[in-house]
Motif scaffolding. Structure first.
Motif, PDB file in Angstrom:
ATOM      1  N   ASP A  63       1.109  -1.272   0.525  1.00 55.41           N
ATOM      2  CA  ASP A  63       0.297   0.032  -0.481  1.00 55.41           C
ATOM      3  C   ASP A  63       0.480   1.187  -0.090  1.00 55.41           C
ATOM      4  O   ASP A  63       1.994   1.639   0.939  1.00 55.41           O
ATOM      5  CB  ASP A  63      -0.839   0.264   1.583  1.00 55.41           C
ATOM      6  CG  ASP A  63      -1.270  -0.900   1.241  1.00 55.41           C
ATOM      7  OD1 ASP A  63      -2.660  -1.567   0.301  1.00 55.41           O
ATOM      8  OD2 ASP A  63      -2.389  -1.649   1.920  1.00 55.41           O
ATOM      9  N   PHE A  64       0.625   1.974  -0.746  1.00 60.90           N
ATOM     10  CA  PHE A  64       1.214   3.261  -1.274  1.00 60.90           C
ATOM     11  C   PHE A  64       0.404   4.585  -1.579  1.00 60.90           C
ATOM     12  O   PHE A  64      -0.706   4.538  -1.383  1.00 60.90           O
ATOM     13  CB  PHE A  64       1.621   2.878  -1.981  1.00 60.90           C
ATOM     14  CG  PHE A  64       2.601   4.906  -2.323  1.00 60.90           C
ATOM     15  CD1 PHE A  64       4.106   4.790  -2.217  1.00 60.90           C
ATOM     16  CD2 PHE A  64       1.968   5.941  -3.996  1.00 60.90           C
ATOM     17  CE1 PHE A  64       4.779   6.050  -2.359  1.00 60.90           C
ATOM     18  CE2 PHE A  64       2.914   6.366  -4.053  1.00 60.90           C
ATOM     19  CZ  PHE A  64       4.214   6.971  -3.403  1.00 60.90           C
ATOM     20  N   SER A  65       0.435   5.310  -0.348  1.00 59.16           N
ATOM     21  CA  SER A  65       0.304   7.088  -0.816  1.00 59.16           C
ATOM     22  C   SER A  65       1.046   7.969  -0.248  1.00 59.16           C
ATOM     23  O   SER A  65       1.927   8.132  -0.029  1.00 59.16           O
ATOM     24  CB  SER A  65      -0.796   7.657   1.013  1.00 59.16           C
ATOM     25  OG  SER A  65      -1.977   6.420   1.134  1.00 59.16           O
ATOM     26  N   ARG A  66       0.271   9.211  -1.169  1.00 55.89           N
ATOM     27  CA  ARG A  66       0.995   9.935  -0.959  1.00 55.89           C
ATOM     28  C   ARG A  66       0.547  11.757  -0.230  1.00 55.89           C
ATOM     29  O   ARG A  66      -0.939  11.889  -1.201  1.00 55.89           O
ATOM     30  CB  ARG A  66       1.495  10.409  -2.479  1.00 55.89           C
ATOM     31  CG  ARG A  66       2.839  11.897  -3.081  1.00 55.89           C
ATOM     32  CD  ARG A  66       2.652  12.063  -4.484  1.00 55.89           C
ATOM     33  NE  ARG A  66       3.563  13.421  -4.955  1.00 55.89           N
ATOM     34  CZ  ARG A  66       2.521  14.395  -4.773  1.00 55.89           C
ATOM     35  NH1 ARG A  66       1.269  14.504  -4.767  1.00 55.89           N
ATOM     36  NH2 ARG A  66       3.215  15.561  -5.475  1.00 55.89           N
ATOM     37  N   VAL A  67       1.064  12.511   0.198  1.00 51.88           N
ATOM     38  CA  VAL A  67       0.723  13.183   0.801  1.00 51.88           C
ATOM     39  C   VAL A  67       0.909  14.574  -0.079  1.00 51.88           C
ATOM     40  O   VAL A  67       2.743  14.582   0.713  1.00 51.88           O
ATOM     41  CB  VAL A  67       0.162  13.077   1.925  1.00 51.88           C
ATOM     42  CG1 VAL A  67      -0.991  14.398   2.974  1.00 51.88           C
ATOM     43  CG2 VAL A  67      -0.864  11.999   2.607  1.00 51.88           C
ATOM     44  N   GLN A  68       1.146  15.770  -0.041  1.00 48.87           N
ATOM     45  CA  GLN A  68       1.500  16.665  -0.495  1.00 48.87           C
ATOM     46  C   GLN A  68       1.229  18.067   1.161  1.00 48.87           C
ATOM     47  O   GLN A  68       0.072  18.018   1.624  1.00 48.87           O
ATOM     48  CB  GLN A  68       0.317  17.589  -1.579  1.00 48.87           C
ATOM     49  CG  GLN A  68       1.617  18.799  -1.987  1.00 48.87           C
ATOM     50  CD  GLN A  68       3.085  18.797  -2.767  1.00 48.87           C
ATOM     51  OE1 GLN A  68       2.796  17.686  -3.406  1.00 48.87           O
ATOM     52  NE2 GLN A  68       3.359  19.240  -2.420  1.00 48.87           N
ATOM     53  N   PHE A  69       2.103  17.974   1.844  1.00 45.67           N
ATOM     54  CA  PHE A  69       2.489  18.899   2.716  1.00 45.67           C
ATOM     55  C   PHE A  69       2.344  20.094   2.461  1.00 45.67           C
ATOM     56  O   PHE A  69       2.720  20.494   1.014  1.00 45.67           O
ATOM     57  CB  PHE A  69       3.535  18.612   3.938  1.00 45.67           C
ATOM     58  CG  PHE A  69       3.241  17.447   3.825  1.00 45.67           C
ATOM     59  CD1 PHE A  69       4.064  17.604   5.838  1.00 45.67           C
ATOM     60  CD2 PHE A  69       2.776  16.475   3.788  1.00 45.67           C
ATOM     61  CE1 PHE A  69       3.786  15.978   5.829  1.00 45.67           C
ATOM     62  CE2 PHE A  69       3.135  14.606   4.432  1.00 45.67           C
ATOM     63  CZ  PHE A  69       3.169  15.026   5.995  1.00 45.67           C
ATOM     64  N   THR A  70       1.006  21.188   3.177  1.00 50.42           N
ATOM     65  CA  THR A  70       0.746  22.469   2.502  1.00 50.42           C
ATOM     66  C   THR A  70       0.554  23.333   3.711  1.00 50.42           C
ATOM     67  O   THR A  70       0.030  22.721   4.858  1.00 50.42           O
ATOM     68  CB  THR A  70      -0.161  22.456   1.685  1.00 50.42           C
ATOM     69  OG1 THR A  70      -0.996  21.666   2.469  1.00 50.42           O
ATOM     70  CG2 THR A  70      -0.502  22.160   0.618  1.00 50.42           C
ATOM     71  N   PRO A  71       1.019  24.424   4.142  1.00 45.21           N
ATOM     72  CA  PRO A  71       0.877  25.448   5.000  1.00 45.21           C
ATOM     73  C   PRO A  71      -0.586  25.291   5.480  1.00 45.21           C
ATOM     74  O   PRO A  71      -0.954  25.424   7.140  1.00 45.21           O
ATOM     75  CB  PRO A  71       0.735  26.480   5.290  1.00 45.21           C
ATOM     76  CG  PRO A  71       2.306  26.617   3.509  1.00 45.21           C
ATOM     77  CD  PRO A  71       1.543  25.542   2.799  1.00 45.21           C
ATOM     78  N   LEU A 104       4.690   8.699   1.075  1.00 41.98           N
ATOM     79  CA  LEU A 104       5.490   9.770   1.070  1.00 41.98           C
ATOM     80  C   LEU A 104       4.500  11.147   0.805  1.00 41.98           C
ATOM     81  O   LEU A 104       4.017  11.955   0.579  1.00 41.98           O
ATOM     82  CB  LEU A 104       5.083  10.001  -1.226  1.00 41.98           C
ATOM     83  CG  LEU A 104       5.613  10.723  -1.388  1.00 41.98           C
ATOM     84  CD1 LEU A 104       7.601  11.102  -1.359  1.00 41.98           C
ATOM     85  CD2 LEU A 104       5.830  10.512  -3.413  1.00 41.98           C
ATOM     86  N   ALA A 105       5.376  11.748   2.258  1.00 40.60           N
ATOM     87  CA  ALA A 105       5.206  12.926   2.181  1.00 40.60           C
ATOM     88  C   ALA A 105       6.335  14.618   1.538  1.00 40.60           C
ATOM     89  O   ALA A 105       7.181  14.555   2.202  1.00 40.60           O
ATOM     90  CB  ALA A 105       5.948  13.118   4.001  1.00 40.60           C
ATOM     91  N   ASP A 106       5.419  14.482   0.593  1.00 44.01           N
ATOM     92  CA  ASP A 106       5.925  15.681  -0.135  1.00 44.01           C
ATOM     93  C   ASP A 106       6.073  17.252   0.348  1.00 44.01           C
ATOM     94  O   ASP A 106       4.715  17.653   0.571  1.00 44.01           O
ATOM     95  CB  ASP A 106       5.506  15.603  -1.431  1.00 44.01           C
ATOM     96  CG  ASP A 106       5.938  15.222  -2.469  1.00 44.01           C
ATOM     97  OD1 ASP A 106       7.028  15.221  -2.522  1.00 44.01           O
ATOM     98  OD2 ASP A 106       5.591  15.564  -3.771  1.00 44.01           O
ATOM     99  N   GLU A 107       7.434  17.427   0.547  1.00 45.21           N
ATOM    100  CA  GLU A 107       7.434  18.796   1.160  1.00 45.21           C
ATOM    101  C   GLU A 107       7.077  18.997   2.571  1.00 45.21           C
ATOM    102  O   GLU A 107       6.268  19.530   2.403  1.00 45.21           O
ATOM    103  CB  GLU A 107       6.397  19.683  -0.195  1.00 45.21           C
ATOM    104  CG  GLU A 107       7.914  19.943  -1.608  1.00 45.21           C
ATOM    105  CD  GLU A 107       7.002  20.860  -1.846  1.00 45.21           C
ATOM    106  OE1 GLU A 107       8.378  21.887  -1.879  1.00 45.21           O
ATOM    107  OE2 GLU A 107       5.959  21.651  -2.827  1.00 45.21           O
ATOM    108  N   ILE A 108       7.444  17.975   3.219  1.00 46.54           N
ATOM    109  CA  ILE A 108       7.376  17.725   4.796  1.00 46.54           C
ATOM    110  C   ILE A 108       7.422  19.277   5.203  1.00 46.54           C
ATOM    111  O   ILE A 108       6.796  19.059   6.255  1.00 46.54           O
ATOM    112  CB  ILE A 108       7.597  16.523   5.152  1.00 46.54           C
ATOM    113  CG1 ILE A 108       7.299  16.611   6.828  1.00 46.54           C
ATOM    114  CG2 ILE A 108       9.657  16.516   5.163  1.00 46.54           C
ATOM    115  CD1 ILE A 108       8.427  15.079   6.486  1.00 46.54           C
ATOM    116  N   ASN A 109       8.160  19.992   4.819  1.00 51.19           N
ATOM    117  CA  ASN A 109       8.627  21.398   5.893  1.00 51.19           C
ATOM    118  C   ASN A 109       7.615  22.460   5.498  1.00 51.19           C
ATOM    119  O   ASN A 109       8.061  23.100   6.158  1.00 51.19           O
ATOM    120  CB  ASN A 109      10.026  22.035   5.372  1.00 51.19           C
ATOM    121  CG  ASN A 109      10.277  22.110   4.494  1.00 51.19           C
ATOM    122  OD1 ASN A 109       9.825  21.258   3.254  1.00 51.19           O
ATOM    123  ND2 ASN A 109      11.471  22.658   4.007  1.00 51.19           N
TER     124      ASN A 109
END
Length: 319
Positions: A63-71, A104-109
């Motif tokens: 299982d794979f998930s991608r989350v685009q981290f945003t403010p 996948l925590a994309d642009e985690i910061n």
């Protein structure tokens, strides 16, 4: 041992058919899968960080998930929340995308502190709390995070406690001229061919991890890697004049990860024993984010990698 290295080599080759010029990155990601360690990737936009993680996730049937981290991301967007049922007057847990094998925590910061705190529990405890209930995460559970070191607007510093939970911090560099030519030839088309079929299952991955337990590490090598970690805390004990450049050194978790990664490196090279070179090979990727450099180091344009290079040259293998 050879069957594990052969399988990993097959994955390398298949991923290499999609991702160009990131052999070291792919190697470290495979090592992280083997050692069950979270990974933080740092690099400028467009150097295939997300593509590499996506491709590797497809190589493992999981299982794979991608989350685009945003403010504006909320903790519930990641972990899930409790949904009220007016008919039964009860709350039902609605699990979020974090309930997966590979996240996948994309642009985690780019996410605020509350989201980072929610992610920290998942990374450290392999569980998520929704209301008064605690739910275990699937096994295996790995966070593969990316961040952009250049653009700072709209970003948040990751807490030290969270950074320390990442086994590896990998720096993703630009491709060479010839590699970029191949990238253009592959990708500069209306529909680039990026498909890759599953190569191993979760069960096979867990069997490979069981093989890791059979890899031996001598006490002399354990003492060597402990000296490396200790040199980041007390450099003066090793005749190193770098204490003014370090605010604080690596945590004991660094020693654990060094030992684990060194054994994983040996397994990937079809060996059931660890060498000092295995420790040196993984030292930068495990220690660079665990050394907090001082303002004096920043003023001198000195990085944690520079300090580590000095430590690796000075600290003796045998005492």
């Amino acid at each position: 041992m050879s069957s594990v290295s052969d399988t990993l080599q097959t994955i390398r080759e298949r991923v290499g058919q999609v991702v160009v010029g990131q052999e070291t990155l792919v190697e470290r990601l495979l090592l992280a899968l083997l050692c069950n360690g979270h990974v933080l990737l740092e690099g400028v936009p467009g150097v295939a960080k997300t593509l590499t993680i996506n491709t590797l996730a497809k190589a493992v049937k999981a299982d794979f998930s991608r989350v685009q981290f945003t403010p504006d991301l909320l903790p519930g967007d990641l972990t899930g929340t409790l949904v009220y049922d007016p008919r039964n007057h009860t709350f039902t847990p609605e699990k979020g995308p974090i309930f997966t094998n590979f996240l996948l925590a994309d642009e985690i910061n780019r996410a605020p502190a509350k989201v980072q705190s929610a992610l920290l529990e998942a990374m450290a405890e392999k569980q998520v709390t929704l209301g008064k209930e605690t739910f275990p995460l699937p096994k295996p559970f790995l966070v593969l995070a990316t961040q952009n070191p250049v653009e700072q607007e709209g970003t948040y510093m990751l807490p030290e406690a969270q950074v320390d939970r990442f086994m590896f911090k990998l720096k993703v560099e630009y491709p060479s001229f010839e590699e970029e030519l191949l990238v253009v030839q592959r990708m500069a088309r209306a529909e680039p061919l990026l498909e890759i079929n599953s190569i191993i299952t979760i069960e096979e991955l867990m069997q490979m991890r069981a093989e890791l337990e059979k890899v031996q590490i001598d006490e002399k090598i354990e003492r060597y890697l402990l000296r490396l970690v200790d040199a980041t805390r007390h450099p003066e004990n090793y005749d190193l004049d770098i204490s003014q450049y370090i605010r604080f050194g690596a945590s004991p978790r660094a020693s654990i990860y060094l030992s684990l990664a060194a054994r994983g490196q040996a397994l990937m090279n079809s060996r059931d024993y660890t060498t000092p070179q295995d420790v040196k090979d993984v030292a930068h990727d495990i220690l660079r984010h665990r050394i907090a450099i001082s303002y004096r180091a920043e003023a001198a344009a000195m990085t944690s990698d520079d300090l580590l290079e000095t430590i690796l040259k000075q600290v003796p293998i045998n005492v």
